[in-house]
Write an enzyme that holds these catalytic residues in place. Structure first.
Site, PDB file in Angstrom:
ATOM      1  N   SER A   1      -0.037  -3.669   1.158  1.00 22.57           N
ATOM      2  CA  SER A   1       0.210  -2.471   1.967  1.00 22.57           C
ATOM      3  C   SER A   1      -0.985  -2.107   2.836  1.00 22.57           C
ATOM      4  CB  SER A   1       0.589  -1.273   1.085  1.00 22.57           C
ATOM      5  OG  SER A   1       1.850  -1.495   0.503  1.00 22.57           O
TER       6      SER A   1
ATOM      7  N   SER B   1      11.869   0.185   5.211  1.00 23.04           N
ATOM      8  CA  SER B   1      11.000  -0.993   5.077  1.00 23.04           C
ATOM      9  C   SER B   1      11.595  -2.206   5.775  1.00 23.04           C
ATOM     10  CB  SER B   1      10.765  -1.311   3.599  1.00 23.04           C
ATOM     11  OG  SER B   1      10.068  -0.267   2.951  1.00 23.04           O
TER      12      SER B   1
ATOM     13  N   GLU C   1      -1.417   1.117  -4.543  1.00 24.03           N
ATOM     14  CA  GLU C   1      -0.106   1.242  -3.902  1.00 24.03           C
ATOM     15  C   GLU C   1       0.885   2.037  -4.764  1.00 24.03           C
ATOM     16  OE1 GLU C   1       1.048  -2.566  -1.731  1.00 24.03           O
ATOM     17  OE2 GLU C   1      -0.510  -3.286  -3.079  1.00 24.03           O
TER      18      GLU C   1
END
EC number: 6.3.2.4
Length: 359
Positions: free
Chosen positions: A190, A326, A16
């Site tokens: 993720s 996000s 990530e």
């Protein structure tokens, strides 16, 4: 009032890495410069620490590495800060607090939190144990189950089992979970390395992909459900946001849908739910947060089978994605807390936690 020096740490050695670069760029840009001097600290994929003094936008592109100065973060309470080495000179850069924006292993899993504990420096993250448990999908599920939180059926297999006896694993999955099913590395976020398997060939591929990222692989039963997420912050008296819903552009909310689909994935805030269902989600989110003894902040992800009115907890992220797009900051924004206010709040909570636990 003298400004404090905050070290924002980005990059890291996990899958990530790029997500961290995006999150940290957003955070660095909004930190209150009247209260804090920002020290940008990057960790390359090879694990090298670098002090970076350049343009913030070069972080997201990866160009920062070319301009970074070799650095070392000493595990020593007498040296709260960073030591750099350049042109034969050693220089110390003191820090009052660190903000690790590191997603995945060696950043979100308790390892770097242990370094900060040894150094006795405040940090914007849950502690060692909570971070490790949040990162490990197997152990977090066991604790959620123990706390009475609803979870989907699952199995865990070791990489060695997959390499030596994949046929037995396939039989167990087909007997106990069926198709479709989700296959995930136990320690990653993720949706990196995550696959949805609809049949035996896809299951074989999914097991092999997930085992590249971790020594243990989690296989979960599929439930027809909506994906609901809530944001939490706080230490002893945590607060929870309104819920949001993910409608992914792909078949499920995978890595591409999260970060690289050009905005096709829809984030619906607030999630269209009744007041009574929202209350249930909020109660379960706080229960999950406390079950792992989290602090500072986390995002809690759920599945909701609307036909059966059943809620299942999926996972808890102690360092969720933090770009302006996000879900974590967007949920708080919809709840009434702006992105800059949220960053200030999290930093204040880190100082609060440090004062409470320091000896």
């Amino acid at each position: 009032m003298k400004k404090k020096r905050i070290g924002v740490i980005f990059g890291g050695q996990s899958g990530e890495h790029e997500v961290s670069l995006m999150s940290s760029t957003s955070i660095i840009k909004v930190i209150d410069r009247e209260k804090y001097d920002v020290v940008m600290i990057g960790i390359t994929k090879n694990g090298e620490w670098l002090l970076y003094n350049g343009d913030v936008d070069k972080i997201k592109s990866g160009e920062w590495e070319k301009e970074g100065i070799r650095a070392f973060f000493p595990p020593n309470a007498n040296y709260k800060g960073l030591i750099t080495f350049s042109n034969g000179k050693e220089e110390f850069h003191p820090l009052d607090i660190v903000f690790p924006v590191l997603h995945g292993p060696r950043g979100e899993d308790g390892t770097i939190q242990g370094l900060f504990e040894i150094s006795q420096i405040p940090y914007v993250s849950s502690g060692v144990m909570s971070s490790a448990l949040g990162m490990d999908k197997f152990f977090s599920k066991k604790l959620f189950d123990h706390a009475g939180l609803p979870i989907v059926k699952y199995k865990v297999f070791h990489k060695k089992e997959i390499l030596l006896d994949i046929e037995t694993i396939i039989q167990i999955v087909e007997r106990d979970l069926g198709y479709p099913c989700f296959v995930k590395p136990c320690n990653l976020g993720s949706s990196v390395g995550v696959s949805k398997a609809h049949n035996r060939p896809e299951l074989i591929d999914a097991l092999q992909i997930a085992s590249k990222y971790d020594r243990r692989v989690l296989v979960e039963e599929f439930v027809k459900a909506r994906e609901i997420e809530l944001s939490v912050f706080g230490n002893n008296e945590p607060k929870v946001s309104i819920p949001g819903e993910i409608i992914p552009s792909n078949e499920f909310y995978d890595y591409v849908a999260k970060y690289f689909d050009g905005g096709k994935t829809k984030l619906i805030i607030p999630a269209p739910l009744s007041e009574s269902v929202i209350k249930r989600f909020q109660e379960l989110a706080l229960k999950a947060y406390r079950a792992l003894d989290c602090s500072i902040y986390a995002r809690v992800d759920f599945f909701y089978n609307e036909e059966q009115d059943k809620i299942y907890i999926n996972e808890l992220n102690t360092i969720p994605g933090f770009t302006h797009a996000s879900m974590y900051p967007k949920l708080w924004e919809a709840t009434g807390i702006s992105y800059p206010q949220l960053i200030n709040k999290l930093i204040d909570l880190a100082f609060e936690r440090y004062e409470e636990i320091k000896q």
